[in-house]
Design a protein around this motif. Structure first.
Motif, PDB file in Angstrom:
ATOM      1  N   PRO A 138      34.264  22.432  54.709  1.00 28.63           N
ATOM      2  CA  PRO A 138      33.636  23.680  55.138  1.00 28.63           C
ATOM      3  C   PRO A 138      34.260  24.226  56.420  1.00 28.63           C
ATOM      4  CG  PRO A 138      32.226  21.825  55.693  1.00 28.63           C
ATOM      5  CD  PRO A 138      33.395  21.259  54.947  1.00 28.63           C
ATOM      6  N   ARG A 139      34.458  25.548  56.444  1.00 24.85           N
ATOM      7  CA  ARG A 139      35.029  26.213  57.621  1.00 24.85           C
ATOM      8  C   ARG A 139      34.493  27.628  57.678  1.00 24.85           C
ATOM      9  NH1 ARG A 139      39.839  29.246  58.628  1.00 24.85           N
ATOM     10  NH2 ARG A 139      40.407  29.081  56.418  1.00 24.85           N
ATOM     11  N   THR A 140      34.085  28.066  58.850  1.00 25.71           N
ATOM     12  CA  THR A 140      33.565  29.419  59.020  1.00 25.71           C
ATOM     13  C   THR A 140      34.718  30.402  59.190  1.00 25.71           C
ATOM     14  OG1 THR A 140      31.576  28.550  60.087  1.00 25.71           O
ATOM     15  CG2 THR A 140      32.034  30.879  60.377  1.00 25.71           C
ATOM     16  N   VAL A 141      34.684  31.498  58.447  1.00 21.44           N
ATOM     17  CA  VAL A 141      35.715  32.528  58.567  1.00 21.44           C
ATOM     18  C   VAL A 141      35.052  33.879  58.767  1.00 21.44           C
ATOM     19  CG1 VAL A 141      37.374  31.255  57.155  1.00 21.44           C
ATOM     20  CG2 VAL A 141      35.850  32.899  56.068  1.00 21.44           C
ATOM     21  N   ASP A 142      35.741  34.745  59.493  1.00 19.59           N
ATOM     22  CA  ASP A 142      35.294  36.116  59.705  1.00 19.59           C
ATOM     23  C   ASP A 142      36.303  37.064  59.069  1.00 19.59           C
ATOM     24  OD1 ASP A 142      32.877  35.828  61.413  1.00 19.59           O
ATOM     25  OD2 ASP A 142      34.300  34.828  62.743  1.00 19.59           O
ATOM     26  N   GLN A 143      35.801  37.984  58.257  1.00 19.93           N
ATOM     27  CA  GLN A 143      36.666  38.923  57.557  1.00 19.93           C
ATOM     28  C   GLN A 143      36.152  40.341  57.750  1.00 19.93           C
ATOM     29  OE1 GLN A 143      36.457  37.607  53.461  1.00 19.93           O
ATOM     30  NE2 GLN A 143      37.954  35.970  53.774  1.00 19.93           N
ATOM     31  N   ALA A 144      37.036  41.313  57.452  1.00 17.09           N
ATOM     32  CA  ALA A 144      36.649  42.724  57.402  1.00 17.09           C
ATOM     33  C   ALA A 144      37.099  43.279  56.060  1.00 17.09           C
ATOM     34  CB  ALA A 144      37.287  43.504  58.544  1.00 17.09           C
ATOM     35  N   TRP A 145      36.166  43.893  55.340  1.00 18.33           N
ATOM     36  CA  TRP A 145      36.439  44.448  54.012  1.00 18.33           C
ATOM     37  C   TRP A 145      36.335  45.967  54.060  1.00 18.33           C
ATOM     38  CZ3 TRP A 145      36.216  42.119  48.788  1.00 18.33           C
ATOM     39  CH2 TRP A 145      36.397  40.732  48.814  1.00 18.33           C
ATOM     40  N   ALA A 146      37.338  46.624  53.473  1.00 17.09           N
ATOM     41  CA  ALA A 146      37.318  48.083  53.339  1.00 17.09           C
ATOM     42  C   ALA A 146      37.715  48.452  51.919  1.00 17.09           C
ATOM     43  CB  ALA A 146      38.270  48.728  54.336  1.00 17.09           C
ATOM     44  N   LEU A 147      36.976  49.373  51.324  1.00 21.07           N
ATOM     45  CA  LEU A 147      37.319  49.897  50.002  1.00 21.07           C
ATOM     46  C   LEU A 147      38.210  51.117  50.212  1.00 21.07           C
ATOM     47  CD1 LEU A 147      37.075  49.961  46.953  1.00 21.07           C
ATOM     48  CD2 LEU A 147      34.852  51.095  47.202  1.00 21.07           C
ATOM     49  N   VAL A 148      39.513  50.939  49.970  1.00 20.47           N
ATOM     50  CA  VAL A 148      40.465  51.990  50.319  1.00 20.47           C
ATOM     51  C   VAL A 148      40.736  52.953  49.170  1.00 20.47           C
ATOM     52  CG1 VAL A 148      41.551  50.585  52.093  1.00 20.47           C
ATOM     53  CG2 VAL A 148      42.439  50.496  49.765  1.00 20.47           C
ATOM     54  N   ALA A 149      40.452  52.546  47.928  1.00 23.70           N
ATOM     55  CA  ALA A 149      40.707  53.441  46.791  1.00 23.70           C
ATOM     56  C   ALA A 149      39.866  53.006  45.603  1.00 23.70           C
ATOM     57  CB  ALA A 149      42.183  53.436  46.412  1.00 23.70           C
ATOM     58  N   GLN A 151      39.987  54.024  41.443  1.00 26.79           N
ATOM     59  CA  GLN A 151      40.736  54.796  40.455  1.00 26.79           C
ATOM     60  C   GLN A 151      40.232  54.481  39.054  1.00 26.79           C
ATOM     61  OE1 GLN A 151      44.836  53.698  41.222  1.00 26.79           O
ATOM     62  NE2 GLN A 151      45.056  55.276  42.790  1.00 26.79           N
ATOM     63  N   GLU A 152      40.329  55.485  38.184  1.00 27.81           N
ATOM     64  CA  GLU A 152      39.979  55.303  36.778  1.00 27.81           C
ATOM     65  C   GLU A 152      41.250  55.106  35.965  1.00 27.81           C
ATOM     66  OE1 GLU A 152      37.799  58.806  35.781  1.00 27.81           O
ATOM     67  OE2 GLU A 152      35.884  57.937  36.393  1.00 27.81           O
ATOM     68  N   HIS A 153      41.245  54.084  35.099  1.00 33.06           N
ATOM     69  CA  HIS A 153      42.388  53.791  34.241  1.00 33.06           C
ATOM     70  C   HIS A 153      41.927  53.819  32.786  1.00 33.06           C
ATOM     71  CE1 HIS A 153      45.142  52.441  37.499  1.00 33.06           C
ATOM     72  NE2 HIS A 153      43.997  52.145  38.092  1.00 33.06           N
ATOM     73  N   PRO A 154      42.557  54.645  31.952  1.00 31.20           N
ATOM     74  CA  PRO A 154      42.151  54.697  30.541  1.00 31.20           C
ATOM     75  C   PRO A 154      42.506  53.404  29.809  1.00 31.20           C
ATOM     76  CG  PRO A 154      44.122  56.021  30.916  1.00 31.20           C
ATOM     77  CD  PRO A 154      43.655  55.578  32.262  1.00 31.20           C
ATOM     78  N   THR A 155      41.580  52.918  28.993  1.00 33.84           N
ATOM     79  CA  THR A 155      41.817  51.747  28.148  1.00 33.84           C
ATOM     80  C   THR A 155      41.299  52.045  26.747  1.00 33.84           C
ATOM     81  OG1 THR A 155      39.674  50.663  28.498  1.00 33.84           O
ATOM     82  CG2 THR A 155      41.373  50.302  30.177  1.00 33.84           C
ATOM     83  N   ASP A 156      41.515  51.121  25.823  1.00 34.09           N
ATOM     84  CA  ASP A 156      41.022  51.300  24.456  1.00 34.09           C
ATOM     85  C   ASP A 156      39.504  51.340  24.403  1.00 34.09           C
ATOM     86  OD1 ASP A 156      43.618  51.298  23.596  1.00 34.09           O
ATOM     87  OD2 ASP A 156      43.638  49.175  23.027  1.00 34.09           O
ATOM     88  N   SER A 157      38.864  50.765  25.413  1.00 33.72           N
ATOM     89  CA  SER A 157      37.395  50.717  25.445  1.00 33.72           C
ATOM     90  C   SER A 157      36.795  51.820  26.308  1.00 33.72           C
ATOM     91  CB  SER A 157      36.927  49.353  25.966  1.00 33.72           C
ATOM     92  OG  SER A 157      37.455  48.303  25.190  1.00 33.72           O
ATOM     93  N   GLY A 158      37.639  52.695  26.846  1.00 35.29           N
ATOM     94  CA  GLY A 158      37.157  53.751  27.724  1.00 35.29           C
ATOM     95  C   GLY A 158      37.800  53.654  29.092  1.00 35.29           C
ATOM     96  N   LEU A 159      37.217  54.359  30.061  1.00 38.31           N
ATOM     97  CA  LEU A 159      37.771  54.367  31.409  1.00 38.31           C
ATOM     98  C   LEU A 159      37.384  53.095  32.158  1.00 38.31           C
ATOM     99  CD1 LEU A 159      37.211  58.067  32.519  1.00 38.31           C
ATOM    100  CD2 LEU A 159      39.360  56.973  31.852  1.00 38.31           C
ATOM    101  N   LEU A 160      38.377  52.474  32.766  1.00 39.41           N
ATOM    102  CA  LEU A 160      38.153  51.265  33.564  1.00 39.41           C
ATOM    103  C   LEU A 160      38.251  51.641  35.032  1.00 39.41           C
ATOM    104  CD1 LEU A 160      37.788  48.157  33.598  1.00 39.41           C
ATOM    105  CD2 LEU A 160      40.289  47.979  33.675  1.00 39.41           C
ATOM    106  N   LEU A 161      37.194  51.354  35.785  1.00 36.58           N
ATOM    107  CA  LEU A 161      37.151  51.671  37.207  1.00 36.58           C
ATOM    108  C   LEU A 161      37.713  50.489  37.995  1.00 36.58           C
ATOM    109  CD1 LEU A 161      36.063  54.085  38.892  1.00 36.58           C
ATOM    110  CD2 LEU A 161      34.008  52.727  39.272  1.00 36.58           C
ATOM    111  N   VAL A 162      38.781  50.741  38.750  1.00 33.08           N
ATOM    112  CA  VAL A 162      39.447  49.689  39.526  1.00 33.08           C
ATOM    113  C   VAL A 162      39.294  50.001  41.007  1.00 33.08           C
ATOM    114  CG1 VAL A 162      41.615  48.506  40.026  1.00 33.08           C
ATOM    115  CG2 VAL A 162      41.099  49.232  37.684  1.00 33.08           C
TER     116      VAL A 162
END
Length: 206
Positions: A138-149, A151-162
């Motif tokens: 076990p180890r404690t870590v500190d992180q920072a998360w940002a959602l930078v983009a 995007q929708e990608h077309p697939t055979d099952s419909g739009l995939l949100l990435v």
């Protein structure tokens, strides 16, 4: 129920570390991920069982690696018990943190679900309890998360949100890019999605 296989490698020198065969599914209480890990030689080397609630908090977590075992949950922060290979000694721990992290892609999905960042918003800081290979130390870590983009990608099952996340390690300054679609990690440092039998499950809109 998404089911597939990740290949794992050292994020620095790309040495193959094996594969993680997984399945995951949303449920009435949140989301559950179960996997079996194999080494480069194909031998079994561990397992992951993680369940989170609808807010992304770990309600049950069990990791096994090199005969070590860690069980934990969100209790007064996060609480865990680590058992040695002989099964004779157990060490308990607790820290003021909202979740766990480790090498499994499951923890990236869980953290994204926990933080729920919005595109373009400032990075969110989070403290996590990391369980590091090869003995789940076990180890404690500190992180920072940002959602930078997002995007929708077309697939055979419909739009995939990435979703594209930028994750910074606050102790070293290292910055990594992670791509997640629903409850499947498409790419991240040390992780590549090699096979997916069913489409990712979509979480509710964030």
């Amino acid at each position: 129920m998404p089911r597939g296989r990740y290949s794992l490698h050292d994020p620095h020198d790309h040495t193959p570390l094996g594969e993680e065969h997984f399945h995951c599914a949303p449920g009435p209480s949140g989301w559950r991920y179960v996997s079996q890990l194999t080494g480069p030689d194909g031998d079994h080397r561990g397992s992951v069982d993680l369940a989170i609630d609808e807010l992304g908090r770990p309600i049950r977590m069990e990791l096994n690696a090199a005969s070590w075992q860690v069980r934990g949950a969100a209790i007064d922060g996060v609480t865990w018990v680590r058992t040695d290979p002989t099964g004779t000694e157990a060490t308990e721990g607790n820290i003021a943190a909202p979740g766990f992290t480790g090498t499994s892609p499951a923890f990236l999905v869980a953290t994204a679900r926990l933080l729920r960042p919005t595109p373009g918003a400032p990075a969110t800081r989070v403290r996590l309890l990391a369980l590091t290979d090869p003995v789940l130390a076990p180890r404690t870590v500190d992180q920072a998360w940002a959602l930078v983009a997002r995007q929708e990608h077309p697939t055979d099952s419909g739009l995939l949100l990435v979703d594209e996340y930028q994750v910074s390690a606050l102790d070293t300054g290292e910055v990594h890019t992670i791509h997640i679609a629903g409850d499947v990690v498409l790419s991240a440092p040390g992780i590549e999605l090699e096979h997916l039998e069913t489409p990712p499950s979509a979480f509710e809109e964030q």
